[in-house]
Design a protein around this motif. Structure first.
Motif, PDB file in Angstrom:
ATOM      1  N   GLY A 162       0.847  -1.199   0.000  1.00  0.00           N
ATOM      2  CA  GLY A 162       0.000   0.000   0.000  1.00  0.00           C
ATOM      3  C   GLY A 162       0.874   1.237   0.000  1.00  0.00           C
ATOM      4  N   ASN A 163       0.238   2.388   0.156  1.00  0.00           N
ATOM      5  CA  ASN A 163       0.987   3.626   0.151  1.00  0.00           C
ATOM      6  C   ASN A 163       1.773   3.785   1.454  1.00  0.00           C
ATOM      7  OD1 ASN A 163       1.886   6.163  -0.409  1.00  0.00           O
ATOM      8  ND2 ASN A 163      -0.100   7.175  -0.074  1.00  0.00           N
ATOM      9  N   LYS A 164       1.060   3.710   2.561  1.00  0.00           N
ATOM     10  CA  LYS A 164       1.722   3.871   3.863  1.00  0.00           C
ATOM     11  C   LYS A 164       1.620   2.610   4.707  1.00  0.00           C
ATOM     12  CE  LYS A 164       2.640   8.468   4.191  1.00  0.00           C
ATOM     13  NZ  LYS A 164       3.839   9.009   4.817  1.00  0.00           N
ATOM     14  N   ASP A 175       1.973  -1.849   4.449  1.00  0.00           N
ATOM     15  CA  ASP A 175       2.226  -3.091   3.713  1.00  0.00           C
ATOM     16  C   ASP A 175       1.702  -4.234   4.564  1.00  0.00           C
ATOM     17  OD1 ASP A 175       3.574  -1.656   1.771  1.00  0.00           O
ATOM     18  OD2 ASP A 175       5.505  -1.874   2.796  1.00  0.00           O
ATOM     19  N   VAL A 176       1.213  -5.284   3.888  1.00  0.00           N
ATOM     20  CA  VAL A 176       0.736  -6.454   4.632  1.00  0.00           C
ATOM     21  C   VAL A 176       1.648  -7.633   4.300  1.00  0.00           C
ATOM     22  CG1 VAL A 176      -1.236  -7.969   5.105  1.00  0.00           C
ATOM     23  CG2 VAL A 176      -1.631  -5.556   4.558  1.00  0.00           C
ATOM     24  N   TYR A 177       2.145  -8.304   5.357  1.00  0.00           N
ATOM     25  CA  TYR A 177       3.040  -9.454   5.190  1.00  0.00           C
ATOM     26  C   TYR A 177       2.400 -10.713   5.758  1.00  0.00           C
ATOM     27  CZ  TYR A 177       6.804  -6.098   4.283  1.00  0.00           C
ATOM     28  OH  TYR A 177       7.577  -5.098   3.761  1.00  0.00           O
ATOM     29  N   THR A 192       0.248 -15.828   9.816  1.00  0.00           N
ATOM     30  CA  THR A 192      -0.640 -14.727  10.220  1.00  0.00           C
ATOM     31  C   THR A 192      -0.442 -13.556   9.245  1.00  0.00           C
ATOM     32  OG1 THR A 192       0.974 -13.607  11.632  1.00  0.00           O
ATOM     33  CG2 THR A 192      -0.370 -15.344  12.671  1.00  0.00           C
ATOM     34  N   ALA A 193      -1.419 -12.631   9.234  1.00  0.00           N
ATOM     35  CA  ALA A 193      -1.287 -11.438   8.393  1.00  0.00           C
ATOM     36  C   ALA A 193      -0.825 -10.286   9.279  1.00  0.00           C
ATOM     37  CB  ALA A 193      -2.628 -11.102   7.757  1.00  0.00           C
ATOM     38  N   VAL A 194       0.242  -9.617   8.872  1.00  0.00           N
ATOM     39  CA  VAL A 194       0.760  -8.504   9.673  1.00  0.00           C
ATOM     40  C   VAL A 194       0.766  -7.231   8.820  1.00  0.00           C
ATOM     41  CG1 VAL A 194       2.667  -7.673  11.101  1.00  0.00           C
ATOM     42  CG2 VAL A 194       2.197 -10.119  10.987  1.00  0.00           C
ATOM     43  N   GLN A 221      -1.268  -7.437  13.952  1.00  0.00           N
ATOM     44  CA  GLN A 221      -1.232  -8.841  13.501  1.00  0.00           C
ATOM     45  C   GLN A 221      -2.623  -9.440  13.629  1.00  0.00           C
ATOM     46  OE1 GLN A 221       1.025 -11.444  16.093  1.00  0.00           O
ATOM     47  NE2 GLN A 221       1.576 -12.793  14.377  1.00  0.00           N
ATOM     48  N   SER A 222      -3.065 -10.118  12.572  1.00  0.00           N
ATOM     49  CA  SER A 222      -4.377 -10.780  12.647  1.00  0.00           C
ATOM     50  C   SER A 222      -4.332 -12.131  11.956  1.00  0.00           C
ATOM     51  CB  SER A 222      -5.456  -9.891  12.017  1.00  0.00           C
ATOM     52  OG  SER A 222      -5.070  -9.491  10.741  1.00  0.00           O
ATOM     53  N   GLU A 223      -5.411 -12.894  12.113  1.00  0.00           N
ATOM     54  CA  GLU A 223      -5.494 -14.190  11.451  1.00  0.00           C
ATOM     55  C   GLU A 223      -5.335 -13.993   9.947  1.00  0.00           C
ATOM     56  OE1 GLU A 223      -8.584 -16.616  14.363  1.00  0.00           O
ATOM     57  OE2 GLU A 223      -9.290 -15.787  12.466  1.00  0.00           O
ATOM     58  N   PRO A 272     -14.779  -4.353  -3.090  1.00  0.00           N
ATOM     59  CA  PRO A 272     -14.192  -5.660  -3.425  1.00  0.00           C
ATOM     60  C   PRO A 272     -12.728  -5.825  -2.989  1.00  0.00           C
ATOM     61  CG  PRO A 272     -15.535  -4.873  -5.238  1.00  0.00           C
ATOM     62  CD  PRO A 272     -15.455  -3.747  -4.251  1.00  0.00           C
ATOM     63  N   GLU A 273     -11.990  -4.724  -2.812  1.00  0.00           N
ATOM     64  CA  GLU A 273     -10.579  -4.826  -2.380  1.00  0.00           C
ATOM     65  C   GLU A 273     -10.483  -5.279  -0.923  1.00  0.00           C
ATOM     66  OE1 GLU A 273     -11.742  -2.062  -3.941  1.00  0.00           O
ATOM     67  OE2 GLU A 273     -10.752  -2.458  -5.865  1.00  0.00           O
ATOM     68  N   ASN A 274     -11.537  -5.033  -0.156  1.00  0.00           N
ATOM     69  CA  ASN A 274     -11.495  -5.362   1.273  1.00  0.00           C
ATOM     70  C   ASN A 274     -12.225  -6.662   1.609  1.00  0.00           C
ATOM     71  OD1 ASN A 274      -9.859  -3.256   2.117  1.00  0.00           O
ATOM     72  ND2 ASN A 274     -11.571  -1.825   2.191  1.00  0.00           N
ATOM     73  N   CYS A 290     -11.944  -7.477   5.584  1.00  0.00           N
ATOM     74  CA  CYS A 290     -10.878  -6.877   6.390  1.00  0.00           C
ATOM     75  C   CYS A 290     -10.991  -5.340   6.337  1.00  0.00           C
ATOM     76  CB  CYS A 290      -9.505  -7.351   5.896  1.00  0.00           C
ATOM     77  SG  CYS A 290      -9.115  -6.903   4.210  1.00  0.00           S
ATOM     78  N   ASP A 291     -10.041  -4.661   6.951  1.00  0.00           N
ATOM     79  CA  ASP A 291      -9.943  -3.201   6.877  1.00  0.00           C
ATOM     80  C   ASP A 291     -11.150  -2.492   7.522  1.00  0.00           C
ATOM     81  OD1 ASP A 291      -8.573  -0.968   6.224  1.00  0.00           O
ATOM     82  OD2 ASP A 291      -8.828  -1.113   4.052  1.00  0.00           O
ATOM     83  N   TRP A 292     -11.303  -2.693   8.842  1.00  0.00           N
ATOM     84  CA  TRP A 292     -12.472  -2.156   9.553  1.00  0.00           C
ATOM     85  C   TRP A 292     -12.202  -0.796  10.196  1.00  0.00           C
ATOM     86  CZ3 TRP A 292     -17.273  -4.393   9.336  1.00  0.00           C
ATOM     87  CH2 TRP A 292     -17.329  -5.689   8.791  1.00  0.00           C
TER      88      TRP A 292
HETATM   89  N1  ATP Z   1      -6.147 -11.020   7.505  1.00  0.00           N
HETATM   90  C1  ATP Z   1      -5.774 -11.029   6.229  1.00  0.00           C
HETATM   91  N2  ATP Z   1      -5.606 -12.197   5.570  1.00  0.00           N
HETATM   92  C2  ATP Z   1      -5.224 -12.204   4.273  1.00  0.00           C
HETATM   93  N3  ATP Z   1      -4.978 -11.099   3.547  1.00  0.00           N
HETATM   94  C3  ATP Z   1      -5.134  -9.903   4.145  1.00  0.00           C
HETATM   95  C4  ATP Z   1      -5.552  -9.804   5.511  1.00  0.00           C
HETATM   96  N4  ATP Z   1      -5.617  -8.500   5.844  1.00  0.00           N
HETATM   97  C5  ATP Z   1      -5.279  -7.816   4.722  1.00  0.00           C
HETATM   98  N5  ATP Z   1      -4.989  -8.652   3.705  1.00  0.00           N
HETATM   99  C6  ATP Z   1      -4.616  -8.282   2.327  1.00  0.00           C
HETATM  100  O1  ATP Z   1      -3.973  -7.030   2.336  1.00  0.00           O
HETATM  101  C7  ATP Z   1      -4.751  -6.067   1.614  1.00  0.00           C
HETATM  102  C8  ATP Z   1      -4.658  -4.723   2.294  1.00  0.00           C
HETATM  103  O2  ATP Z   1      -5.160  -4.801   3.614  1.00  0.00           O
HETATM  104  P1  ATP Z   1      -6.089  -3.672   4.184  1.00  0.00           P
HETATM  105  O3  ATP Z   1      -7.287  -3.525   3.329  1.00  0.00           O
HETATM  106  O4  ATP Z   1      -6.308  -3.952   5.636  1.00  0.00           O
HETATM  107  O5  ATP Z   1      -5.122  -2.404   4.043  1.00  0.00           O
HETATM  108  P2  ATP Z   1      -5.430  -0.947   3.499  1.00  0.00           P
HETATM  109  O6  ATP Z   1      -5.642  -0.105   4.693  1.00  0.00           O
HETATM  110  O7  ATP Z   1      -6.502  -0.961   2.467  1.00  0.00           O
HETATM  111  O8  ATP Z   1      -4.084  -0.537   2.828  1.00  0.00           O
HETATM  112  P3  ATP Z   1      -3.888   0.571   1.679  1.00  0.00           P
HETATM  113  O9  ATP Z   1      -4.977   1.586   1.921  1.00  0.00           O
HETATM  114  O10 ATP Z   1      -2.538   1.105   1.879  1.00  0.00           O
HETATM  115  O11 ATP Z   1      -4.054  -0.165   0.373  1.00  0.00           O
HETATM  116  C9  ATP Z   1      -6.163  -6.657   1.531  1.00  0.00           C
HETATM  117  O12 ATP Z   1      -6.841  -6.192   0.395  1.00  0.00           O
HETATM  118  C10 ATP Z   1      -5.864  -8.138   1.462  1.00  0.00           C
HETATM  119  O13 ATP Z   1      -5.510  -8.497   0.142  1.00  0.00           O
END
Ligand code: ATP
Ligand code: MG
Length: 248
Positions: A10-12, A14-16, A21-23, A68-70, A154-156, A168-170
């Motif tokens: 993402g911009n600010k 990143d998800v690993y 687990t998802a961080v 960190q989440s599932e 759809p991205e979330n 995700c992304d609540w």
């Molecule tokens: N728990 C999870 N399990 C699997 N993938 C996840 C999980 N959480 C996030 N992701 C992946 O990471 C992406 C980005 O996460 P999230 O929507 O929480 O961030 P964001 O705030 O939208 O980030 P940005 O705005 O910088 O793009 C999700 O669209 C999904 O693909």
């Protein structure tokens, strides 16, 4: 923790994928308050009884906050819709079904949608008369206390291999009138495809016996709120939608 396997850039943020687990790792200059708010809001959605990826921990590593989440194995609904355009209508319907279920839940500790929109409308550069019209319109809307995602797009949505949705992304979740959240999703879809947005609205209205005009009443308000993101490519369309007169 080793931040090696990147899932999302993402911009600010990143998800690993770390040890199954998802961080979500935030940039060094990211506001600590915003990270803590996101974690608290997510926990409150869990408390409302939503089956979402569970929050596991939060902390700081190398001066970067992380949550960190599932981890949910799957693809985002956005990717799936692109890969399988023929299934789009069915997937839009599943989006609506999930949202209707979500709106049955609530948590009185969540922030109120109305308060959030008042703040955002005041923050915009819109003409003061337009702001006044929008705030008047907002104050006349029915006040509900339903759980709203606030960025339901759809991205979330992660779709697992059984086809189940995991949202995700609540961070933007609030309590309020469901039609506002439908209008918000309509707007997010319409910024990419007006055809998808119209279909989605039609499905929602058919399933719930809601008049389309009832949801459309919210469009100028959600459009104004989106203007605060300052995205030049969205400006023209959003300003058109903010024109309250069009929807009277
Ligand atoms: N728990 C999870 N399990 C699997 N993938 C996840 C999980 N959480 C996030 N992701 C992946 O990471 C992406 C980005 O996460 P999230 O929507 O929480 O961030 P964001 O705030 O939208 O980030 P940005 O705005 O910088 O793009 C999700 O669209 C999904 O693909
Ligand atoms: Mg997101």
């Amino acid at each position: 923790m080793k931040f090696e396997k990147l899932i999302h850039k993402g911009n600010k943020k990143d998800v690993y994928l770390v040890d199954g687990t998802a961080v979500k790792v935030f940039a060094k200059d990211y506001s600590k308050t915003d990270v803590l708010y996101e974690a608290l809001n997510t926990a409150r959605v869990e408390d409302a009884g939503m089956p979402i990826p569970k929050l596991l921990s939060l902390g700081v590593q190398d001066e970067q906050w992380y949550i960190q989440s599932e981890y949910i194995e799957g693809t985002t609904l956005a990717e799936l819709m692109e890969k399988k355009p023929k299934e789009k209508d069915k997937l839009l319907e599943k989006m609506v079904i999930y949202q209707i279920d979500m709106n049955k839940k609530s948590n009185p500790l969540l922030g109120r949608l109305t308060d959030k929109y008042i703040r955002l409308i005041e923050e915009t550069d819109l003409d003061s008369n337009v702001k006044y019209e929008l705030l008047t319109k907002l104050s006349g809307m029915h006040k509900h206390t339903k759980l709203l995602h606030g960025d339901y797009s759809p991205e979330n949505i992660i779709v697992d291999k059984r086809g189940h949705f995991h949202v995700c992304d609540w961070v933007h979740a609030t309590q309020g009138n469901a039609s506002a959240d439908i209008a918000r999703t309509y707007l997010l879809l319409a910024l990419k495809s007006e055809e998808d947005a119209k279909k989605y609205l039609k499905i929602f209205c058919e399933k719930t016996g809601t008049k389309e005009s009832y949801v459309q009443e919210w469009l100028p308000i959600v459009a104004a709120a989106q203007l605060t993101k300052n995205r030049p490519e969205e400006k023209d369309l959003l300003e058109k939608w903010c024109d309250v007169i069009d929807f009277q």
